[in-house]
Design a protein around this motif. Structure first.
Motif, PDB file in Angstrom:
ATOM      1  N   GLU A   1       0.886  -1.162   0.000  1.00 48.41           N
ATOM      2  CA  GLU A   1       0.000   0.000   0.000  1.00 48.41           C
ATOM      3  C   GLU A   1       0.914   1.199   0.000  1.00 48.41           C
ATOM      4  O   GLU A   1       1.845   1.270   0.803  1.00 48.41           O
ATOM      5  CB  GLU A   1      -0.875   0.047   1.257  1.00 48.41           C
ATOM      6  CG  GLU A   1      -2.005  -0.916   1.270  1.00 48.41           C
ATOM      7  CD  GLU A   1      -2.947  -0.646   2.438  1.00 48.41           C
ATOM      8  OE1 GLU A   1      -2.615   0.153   3.345  1.00 48.41           O
ATOM      9  OE2 GLU A   1      -4.032  -1.245   2.444  1.00 48.41           O
TER      10      GLU A   1
ATOM     11  N   GLY B   1      -0.037   8.240  -2.492  1.00 45.37           N
ATOM     12  CA  GLY B   1       0.065   8.718  -3.864  1.00 45.37           C
ATOM     13  C   GLY B   1       1.430   9.296  -4.193  1.00 45.37           C
ATOM     14  O   GLY B   1       2.019   8.980  -5.224  1.00 45.37           O
TER      15      GLY B   1
ATOM     16  N   MET C   1      -4.054   6.349 -12.485  1.00 45.83           N
ATOM     17  CA  MET C   1      -4.612   5.757 -11.274  1.00 45.83           C
ATOM     18  C   MET C   1      -6.136   5.715 -11.345  1.00 45.83           C
ATOM     19  O   MET C   1      -6.746   4.723 -10.938  1.00 45.83           O
ATOM     20  CB  MET C   1      -4.146   6.544 -10.033  1.00 45.83           C
ATOM     21  CG  MET C   1      -2.647   6.491  -9.802  1.00 45.83           C
ATOM     22  SD  MET C   1      -1.948   4.817  -9.812  1.00 45.83           S
ATOM     23  CE  MET C   1      -2.774   4.078  -8.418  1.00 45.83           C
TER      24      MET C   1
ATOM     25  N   GLU D   1      -8.481   2.416 -11.137  1.00 42.97           N
ATOM     26  CA  GLU D   1      -9.581   2.302 -10.169  1.00 42.97           C
ATOM     27  C   GLU D   1     -10.882   1.934 -10.860  1.00 42.97           C
ATOM     28  O   GLU D   1     -11.599   1.034 -10.417  1.00 42.97           O
ATOM     29  CB  GLU D   1      -9.775   3.621  -9.422  1.00 42.97           C
ATOM     30  CG  GLU D   1      -8.817   3.834  -8.281  1.00 42.97           C
ATOM     31  CD  GLU D   1      -9.163   5.100  -7.538  1.00 42.97           C
ATOM     32  OE1 GLU D   1     -10.087   5.039  -6.690  1.00 42.97           O
ATOM     33  OE2 GLU D   1      -8.525   6.133  -7.813  1.00 42.97           O
TER      34      GLU D   1
ATOM     35  N   VAL E   1      -7.284  -1.232  -8.840  1.00 44.83           N
ATOM     36  CA  VAL E   1      -6.698  -0.464  -7.742  1.00 44.83           C
ATOM     37  C   VAL E   1      -7.820   0.130  -6.910  1.00 44.83           C
ATOM     38  O   VAL E   1      -8.867   0.499  -7.438  1.00 44.83           O
ATOM     39  CB  VAL E   1      -5.790   0.670  -8.299  1.00 44.83           C
ATOM     40  CG1 VAL E   1      -5.359   1.634  -7.211  1.00 44.83           C
ATOM     41  CG2 VAL E   1      -4.571   0.086  -8.994  1.00 44.83           C
TER      42      VAL E   1
ATOM     43  N   GLU F   1      -8.503   3.053  -3.732  1.00 46.67           N
ATOM     44  CA  GLU F   1      -7.942   4.229  -3.071  1.00 46.67           C
ATOM     45  C   GLU F   1      -8.697   4.470  -1.781  1.00 46.67           C
ATOM     46  O   GLU F   1      -9.910   4.301  -1.725  1.00 46.67           O
ATOM     47  CB  GLU F   1      -8.091   5.443  -3.990  1.00 46.67           C
ATOM     48  CG  GLU F   1      -7.665   6.741  -3.367  1.00 46.67           C
ATOM     49  CD  GLU F   1      -8.041   7.947  -4.212  1.00 46.67           C
ATOM     50  OE1 GLU F   1      -7.699   9.055  -3.820  1.00 46.67           O
ATOM     51  OE2 GLU F   1      -8.709   7.779  -5.262  1.00 46.67           O
TER      52      GLU F   1
ATOM     53  N   ASP G   1      -3.886  10.242   0.013  1.00 48.80           N
ATOM     54  CA  ASP G   1      -4.538   9.156  -0.709  1.00 48.80           C
ATOM     55  C   ASP G   1      -3.597   7.963  -0.652  1.00 48.80           C
ATOM     56  O   ASP G   1      -2.402   8.092  -0.922  1.00 48.80           O
ATOM     57  CB  ASP G   1      -4.788   9.536  -2.168  1.00 48.80           C
ATOM     58  CG  ASP G   1      -5.768  10.686  -2.298  1.00 48.80           C
ATOM     59  OD1 ASP G   1      -6.668  10.783  -1.447  1.00 48.80           O
ATOM     60  OD2 ASP G   1      -5.629  11.476  -3.241  1.00 48.80           O
TER      61      ASP G   1
ATOM     62  N   TYR H   1      -3.049   4.001  -2.028  1.00 43.35           N
ATOM     63  CA  TYR H   1      -3.459   3.089  -3.092  1.00 43.35           C
ATOM     64  C   TYR H   1      -3.008   1.663  -2.790  1.00 43.35           C
ATOM     65  O   TYR H   1      -1.950   1.450  -2.208  1.00 43.35           O
ATOM     66  CB  TYR H   1      -2.856   3.521  -4.425  1.00 43.35           C
ATOM     67  CG  TYR H   1      -3.345   4.861  -4.899  1.00 43.35           C
ATOM     68  CD1 TYR H   1      -4.537   4.973  -5.612  1.00 43.35           C
ATOM     69  CD2 TYR H   1      -2.627   6.023  -4.638  1.00 43.35           C
ATOM     70  CE1 TYR H   1      -4.994   6.207  -6.045  1.00 43.35           C
ATOM     71  CE2 TYR H   1      -3.079   7.256  -5.076  1.00 43.35           C
ATOM     72  CZ  TYR H   1      -4.256   7.337  -5.774  1.00 43.35           C
ATOM     73  OH  TYR H   1      -4.706   8.551  -6.201  1.00 43.35           O
TER      74      TYR H   1
END
Length: 91
Positions: free
Chosen positions: A21, A24, A48, A52, A57, A59, A66, A68
């Motif tokens: 993890e 950002g 990103m 998502e 991914v 967030e 943030d 990810y």
């Protein structure tokens, strides 16, 4: 392979997140270090966002940051790509 992972940048971002993890900025810095160059913020966040939307991914917000991580689908896609790539290199 999913069309979402056909982009080298998106694929490399997923590789950096495999089992991790990352905030950002940490993720952006890691990819810039790998490419030895600056990645425009709009390109990074656009990649990103696409990952998502594709379900690779997720967030979450941690304080002001943030964070990810790969989803299960993202981990499977990366594992499948690794297996394919290993086969190509070994041949």
């Amino acid at each position: 392979m999913s069309k979402w992972l056909q982009s080298g940048t998106r694929r490399d971002l997923c590789a950096l997140l495999y089992g991790e993890e990352l905030r950002g900025q940490e993720l952006k810095s890691a990819i810039e270090s790998h490419y030895d160059g600056r990645l425009r913020p709009d390109r990074f966040y656009g990649a990103m966002e696409k990952l998502e939307r594709a379900g690779y991914v997720e967030e979450r917000t941690e304080g002001l940051h943030d964070v990810y991580a790969l989803t299960d689908a993202g981990e499977r896609a990366m594992a499948d790509h690794f297996e394919w790539l290993t086969g190509q290199v070994e041949e």
